[in-house]
Design a protein around this motif. Structure first.
Motif, PDB file in Angstrom:
ATOM      1  N   GLU A 487     -36.489  27.503 -85.397  1.00  0.00           N
ATOM      2  CA  GLU A 487     -36.179  26.074 -85.486  1.00  0.00           C
ATOM      3  C   GLU A 487     -37.398  25.213 -85.157  1.00  0.00           C
ATOM      4  O   GLU A 487     -37.550  24.113 -85.692  1.00  0.00           O
ATOM      5  CB  GLU A 487     -35.024  25.724 -84.545  1.00  0.00           C
ATOM      6  CG  GLU A 487     -33.661  26.126 -85.071  1.00  0.00           C
ATOM      7  CD  GLU A 487     -33.359  25.476 -86.414  1.00  0.00           C
ATOM      8  OE1 GLU A 487     -33.539  24.249 -86.544  1.00  0.00           O
ATOM      9  OE2 GLU A 487     -32.973  26.200 -87.347  1.00  0.00           O
ATOM     10  N   ARG A 490     -39.607  23.722 -87.833  1.00  0.00           N
ATOM     11  CA  ARG A 490     -39.207  22.486 -88.512  1.00  0.00           C
ATOM     12  C   ARG A 490     -39.685  21.235 -87.783  1.00  0.00           C
ATOM     13  O   ARG A 490     -39.466  20.121 -88.251  1.00  0.00           O
ATOM     14  CB  ARG A 490     -37.684  22.425 -88.635  1.00  0.00           C
ATOM     15  CG  ARG A 490     -37.039  23.613 -89.339  1.00  0.00           C
ATOM     16  CD  ARG A 490     -35.533  23.431 -89.395  1.00  0.00           C
ATOM     17  NE  ARG A 490     -34.837  24.621 -89.856  1.00  0.00           N
ATOM     18  CZ  ARG A 490     -34.617  24.902 -91.129  1.00  0.00           C
ATOM     19  NH1 ARG A 490     -35.049  24.063 -92.065  1.00  0.00           N
ATOM     20  NH2 ARG A 490     -33.968  26.000 -91.474  1.00  0.00           N
ATOM     21  N   LYS A 492     -41.506  18.046 -86.233  1.00  0.00           N
ATOM     22  CA  LYS A 492     -42.416  17.057 -86.804  1.00  0.00           C
ATOM     23  C   LYS A 492     -43.700  16.942 -85.992  1.00  0.00           C
ATOM     24  O   LYS A 492     -44.643  16.277 -86.421  1.00  0.00           O
ATOM     25  CB  LYS A 492     -41.716  15.696 -86.867  1.00  0.00           C
ATOM     26  CG  LYS A 492     -40.513  15.668 -87.808  1.00  0.00           C
ATOM     27  CD  LYS A 492     -39.870  14.294 -87.844  1.00  0.00           C
ATOM     28  CE  LYS A 492     -38.668  14.281 -88.792  1.00  0.00           C
ATOM     29  NZ  LYS A 492     -38.002  12.949 -88.825  1.00  0.00           N
ATOM     30  N   ARG A 497     -45.445  22.737 -84.217  1.00  0.00           N
ATOM     31  CA  ARG A 497     -45.400  23.489 -85.472  1.00  0.00           C
ATOM     32  C   ARG A 497     -46.498  24.556 -85.506  1.00  0.00           C
ATOM     33  O   ARG A 497     -46.262  25.700 -85.929  1.00  0.00           O
ATOM     34  CB  ARG A 497     -45.550  22.518 -86.633  1.00  0.00           C
ATOM     35  CG  ARG A 497     -45.006  23.033 -87.943  1.00  0.00           C
ATOM     36  CD  ARG A 497     -44.802  21.903 -88.925  1.00  0.00           C
ATOM     37  NE  ARG A 497     -45.979  21.100 -89.149  1.00  0.00           N
ATOM     38  CZ  ARG A 497     -46.083  19.808 -88.841  1.00  0.00           C
ATOM     39  NH1 ARG A 497     -45.055  19.175 -88.307  1.00  0.00           N
ATOM     40  NH2 ARG A 497     -47.189  19.134 -89.069  1.00  0.00           N
ATOM     41  N   ILE A 525     -39.102  28.315 -94.474  1.00  0.00           N
ATOM     42  CA  ILE A 525     -39.660  27.151 -93.779  1.00  0.00           C
ATOM     43  C   ILE A 525     -41.183  27.164 -93.862  1.00  0.00           C
ATOM     44  O   ILE A 525     -41.817  26.138 -94.138  1.00  0.00           O
ATOM     45  CB  ILE A 525     -39.204  27.134 -92.308  1.00  0.00           C
ATOM     46  CG1 ILE A 525     -37.677  27.050 -92.223  1.00  0.00           C
ATOM     47  CG2 ILE A 525     -39.827  25.958 -91.563  1.00  0.00           C
ATOM     48  CD1 ILE A 525     -37.133  27.238 -90.813  1.00  0.00           C
ATOM     49  N   GLU A 528     -42.383  26.186 -97.253  1.00  0.00           N
ATOM     50  CA  GLU A 528     -42.299  24.732 -97.434  1.00  0.00           C
ATOM     51  C   GLU A 528     -43.432  24.019 -96.706  1.00  0.00           C
ATOM     52  O   GLU A 528     -44.032  23.076 -97.224  1.00  0.00           O
ATOM     53  CB  GLU A 528     -40.949  24.240 -96.896  1.00  0.00           C
ATOM     54  CG  GLU A 528     -40.740  22.743 -97.040  1.00  0.00           C
ATOM     55  CD  GLU A 528     -39.446  22.287 -96.394  1.00  0.00           C
ATOM     56  OE1 GLU A 528     -39.268  21.066 -96.245  1.00  0.00           O
ATOM     57  OE2 GLU A 528     -38.619  23.135 -96.025  1.00  0.00           O
TER      58      GLU A 528
END
Length: 866
Positions: A487, A490, A492, A497, A525, A528
């Motif tokens: 998680e 993801r 920001k 990250r 993820i 992406e």
């Protein structure tokens, strides 16, 4: 003589009012008198109102209700000196009321009040005008108005007033004003520090205290620190500390010294005059915990400068700080820990705290006070950063358990600091194993769920440092720690990250964890993230590649490519091509599905299975042994003659006996087998293999659900591995190894298939029969005896990886797949000084097994696409 007649008195003028003495007992009446034009009445009314206002807050509120404020503000500029004085006195008293304070601000009386500070005015006017400004300066709006109406300069001038009340009000107002940066900057222009230092000699403690507090604020600026030094202000402060009778001022004096110590020149001056030793001795020997706390804070502020740290170290500040750690006061413990954190930048200090300091800090980690634990963890974090000796000392002092317990703290700072210490310790492998044995895994899950990005980032980094071996990753996987880690991808926040990607990269080192991470969506993820120019980072790209490289089944399904460094291991399965974002089911789920018209899933597995072993184990092993002998013989013959004949036939012919014998699932195959030479012997073997395949293990979950599941075994593939290991591995020439292995694979999958006979090769029926017999879509690669391009390419890659032949596996369109190998150019071999790059070839497994085609040749294109 006539009688004298008395002269009558003249009557008063009709337009003159006879004097009247009024005695009023109603404050409302007196308030009305504030509008009188007579100076005497105004003066007396103001005097009466002043006495009334002094009696309490309720009376001030009453005057506000009666509307006394507005007429009073007008009287501040009255021509009569007494009226003006009395009005100023009233405003000074009333300004302590918040509602009246706001009303005075609205009436903009600041200019009138500041005018009363003129040198020619009486002292009593100075007193109450400065009192009014002191009360008004509490509010931000009042500060702004005083500053804009140039009230700062007259207030500084009044610091030298002979009246103590004027001094007190003025320094109090200045203290309120200098909370604003703009006022502090302007204060330096008026040379305010000398009169403030003079106030330190006052006989009134309140004035001394306000002066020290004001100096404590303004000396946050470098210019003020220099001005204080130039005016011998440090001497004044040291004298206050040395005077026991002034112990009520010691805390404020220490606050000013703390600011001054930030200035390097001031620090040198204090050191030269013996001030540092006095300060340390004062802090160490004081019985006042607040004084000790402020002394430690002073050291902390000064220690941020490298030169100051050096001076402190030379003066033995570490011993003082260790002593303060033993204080009973939590505030002192916190301040001492923070000072140690600041001193850790000095290598000599770090060495000192190795034996003295670290054990005490670990004891503080067990405190019930969360702030104490946070400060102690911060000190340990700085002590262990880049210092393996201190990390070892922390472990030797039994610090691992308290640090892990701190990860459950309610304070984010404590969690971050404890995680940093554990991460620093985990850099050393012995300590990492020790940490793992203390159940660090469960403790890290809570920080991973935190809403604080700093905690998330540090927790992810700690995971990356701890999860360097398979057992730790297994515990993290079983404890549910991978879900929050995924998680965090993801997030920001850039740091979160990046560090989460780093942790995923470390965790993806082994296949089980990589498979679980992919199941949780980590691969999607990361894919992406990597598509975004602003969000991707080196760790996200590395984590993506690591996940794929350790989950080769998914990599091949998604990318259609396995490089020579991607070594196929047991339980690899080829599901076929899947689109990005499509979930690849685990092998267990695929095995438990009923057979369907979907493409068969090809399984590579050389492990034995205790759950569903094949029947007639003894017969199977004997048959495998016989195949091993015959195939080994033919492999050796092929390696010498490089012939194109088939392998494994007892008669040495091209009759592809292994394929025919093991694929006796249909009548047509049986008839084809019976027409060859050696028919009698082949019929016997064929009957045996029919029985074997008929009794193949089923994968549809007939076992107890509580029993551990194992993937289907593949005895034939085990035999293949044994055969190629014994024969091909001993060959020296890599090209010869590739050619022989290619012929071997082709033989096991149905032999050479001419191009014009390709569409007559009934491999689909064979695969369907296997799926039916196995009751599953998952088919072990060793059971396939009639395979085309993608079957043969997978088997070639699996066997090549077992014996160390580097080759890649590439998926094409319409069931095509091929293997690419790299070989040195033969024409350049042996030439001194020649360093030609290896050339890529495609291995033919269908039309001319063993033939090598240059990757860029037309022949290779025909093999791949036609």
């Amino acid at each position: 003589m006539g009688k004298r007649i008395k002269k009558e008195a003249e009557p008063p003028p009709k337009d003159v009012f006879d004097p009247l003495t009024i005695e009023s007992k109603k404050v409302a009446t007196v308030v009305l008198m504030l509008n009188s034009p007579e100076e005497e009445i105004l003066a007396k009314a103001c005097e009466a109102i002043y006495r009334f206002a002094l009696k309490g807050e309720e009376n001030k509120a009453t005057l506000l209700e009666l509307g006394a404020v507005e007429p009073l503000t007008k009287l501040l500029t009255h021509e009569d000196k007494i009226v003006r004085r009395n009005a100023t006195m009233i405003c000074g008293i009333l300004a302590s009321n918040n509602d009246i304070k706001k009303l005075l601000t609205e009436f903009d009386v600041m200019n009138s009040v500041i005018a009363q500070l003129a040198p020619e005015e009486e002292v009593v006017i100075h007193e109450f005008a400065s009192l009014c400004l002191a009360n008004m300066s509490v509010e931000y709006t009042g500060k702004v108005q005083i500053f804009e109406h140039s009230g700062l300069e007259p207030l500084i001038r009044l610091l030298s007033s002979p009246d103590p009340d004027v001094k007190k009000n003025s320094i109090e107002c200045i203290y309120n004003l200098v909370q604003d940066f703009q006022c502090r900057a302007t204060l330096q222009e008026f040379n305010a520090i000398p009169p403030m230092l003079d106030l330190l000699k006052s006989e009134y403690p309140v004035i001394q205290s306000l002066a020290l507090k004001t100096l404590g604020v303004i000396t946050n600026d470098k210019e003020s620190q220099a001005m204080l030094r130039d005016n011998q202000g440090v001497d004044h402060l040291i004298k206050i500390l040395e005077t026991k009778e002034l112990n009520d001022l010691h805390i404020e004096a220490l606050a000013v010294i703390a600011n001054c110590l930030e200035d390097r020149d001031t620090m040198v001056l204090i050191q030269q005059t013996g001030g540092i030793k006095k300060l340390l001795s004062f802090a160490e020997n004081s019985t006042n915990p607040d004084i000790q706390k402020n002394a430690a804070k002073a050291i902390t502020k000064a220690a941020y400068d490298p030169e100051n740290r050096k001076l402190f170290h030379e003066q033995g500040v570490e011993k003082c700080l260790v002593t303060l750690l033993g204080s009973e006061n939590n505030g002192t413990k916190i301040a001492a820990s923070q000072a140690i954190s600041a001193m850790c930048e000095n290598s000599g200090s770090k060495e000192f705290f190795n034996n003295q300091g670290i054990p005490q800090l670990i004891q503080l980690l067990k405190s019930d006070n969360e702030e104490v634990r946070e400060a102690a963890a911060l000190a340990l974090a700085n002590l262990t950063t880049g210092n393996p000796a201190n990390a070892n000392a922390t472990a030797e002092a039994d610090g691992i358990d308290p640090l892990i317990n701190t990860l459950y703290s309610k304070r984010d700072g404590a969690i971050v600091n404890a995680a940093t210490v554990l991460m620093n310790m985990a850099m050393q492998e012995p300590l990492r194993g020790n940490i793992q044995s203390h159940d660090i895994i469960h403790a890290l899950i809570n920080p991973l769920h935190s809403a604080n990005t700093v905690v998330q980032s540090k927790a992810a980094l700690t995971v990356a440092a701890i999860m360097c071996d398979a057992e730790a990753r297994r515990k993290l996987r079983n404890s549910g720690g991978l879900e929050p880690l995924v998680e965090l991808l993801r997030s920001k926040n850039v740091e979160v990250r990046r560090h989460a990607s780093w942790a995923v990269m470390v965790c993806a080192t082994d296949e089980p964890t990589a498979v679980e991470l992919c199941r949780l969506g980590a691969l999607d993820i990361l894919e992406e993230i990597n598509l975004s120019v602003s969000r991707k980072n080196k760790f996200s790209e590395a984590a993506y590649n690591k996940l794929l490289n350790n989950h080769l089944s998914l990599k091949y399904s998604r990318t259609g490519y396995l490089s020579s460094s991607n070594i196929i291991s047991d339980e690899f399965y080829d599901y076929g091509r899947i689109n990005p974002g499509t979930r690849l089911l685990p092998l267990k789920d695929l095995c438990l599905q009923e057979p369907s018209d979907l493409r068969a899933v090809l399984l590579v597995n050389s492990k034995s299975s205790d759950v569903s072993p094949p029947p007639s184990t003894e017969d199977k092993s004997d048959a495998g042994y016989r195949r091993s002998i015959s195939s080994s013989s033919s492999l050796k013959t092929a390696s010498k003659e490089k012939a194109n004949a088939g392998f494994g036939s007892p008669t040495g012919e091209k009759s592809e006996p292994t394929s025919g014998r093991n694929t006796a699932l249909s009548k047509s195959a049986t008839k084809e087998k019976g027409s060859r030479k050696g028919r009698g012997k082949k019929e016997e073997e064929k009957v045996k293999e029919e029985e074997e395949i008929t009794a193949l293990p089923k994968y549809t979950g007939e076992e107890s659900p509580d029993k551990e599941w194992y993937p289907p075994c593949d005895p034939d593939f085990c035999v293949y591995v044994s055969e190629v290991t014994k024969t091909i591995l001993s060959m020296i020439n890599i090209k010869e190894q590739i050619e022989v292995l290619a012929k071997y694979v082709a033989e096991k999958m149905g032999g050479k298939i001419p191009k014009d006979k390709l569409y007559d090769f009934s491999w689909e029926l064979h695969i369907s029969e296997l799926k039916f017999q196995l009751k599953s879509n998952v088919v072990p690669i060793g059971l396939i005896k009639k395979g085309i391009f993608y079957h043969r390419a997978l088997l070639f890659k699996a066997l090549a990886d077992k014996i160390g032949i580097g080759c890649s596996l590439v998926r094409g369109e319409y069931g095509r797949a091929w293997n690419e190998v790299k070989l040195m150019n033969e024409s350049r071999e042996g030439v001194l000084g020649a360093f030609s790059a290896p050339e890529a070839y495609i291995v033919d497994l269908m039309f001319h097994p063993g033939r090598l085609m240059k990757l860029s040749s037309r022949e290779a294109d025909l093999y791949r696409f036609l």
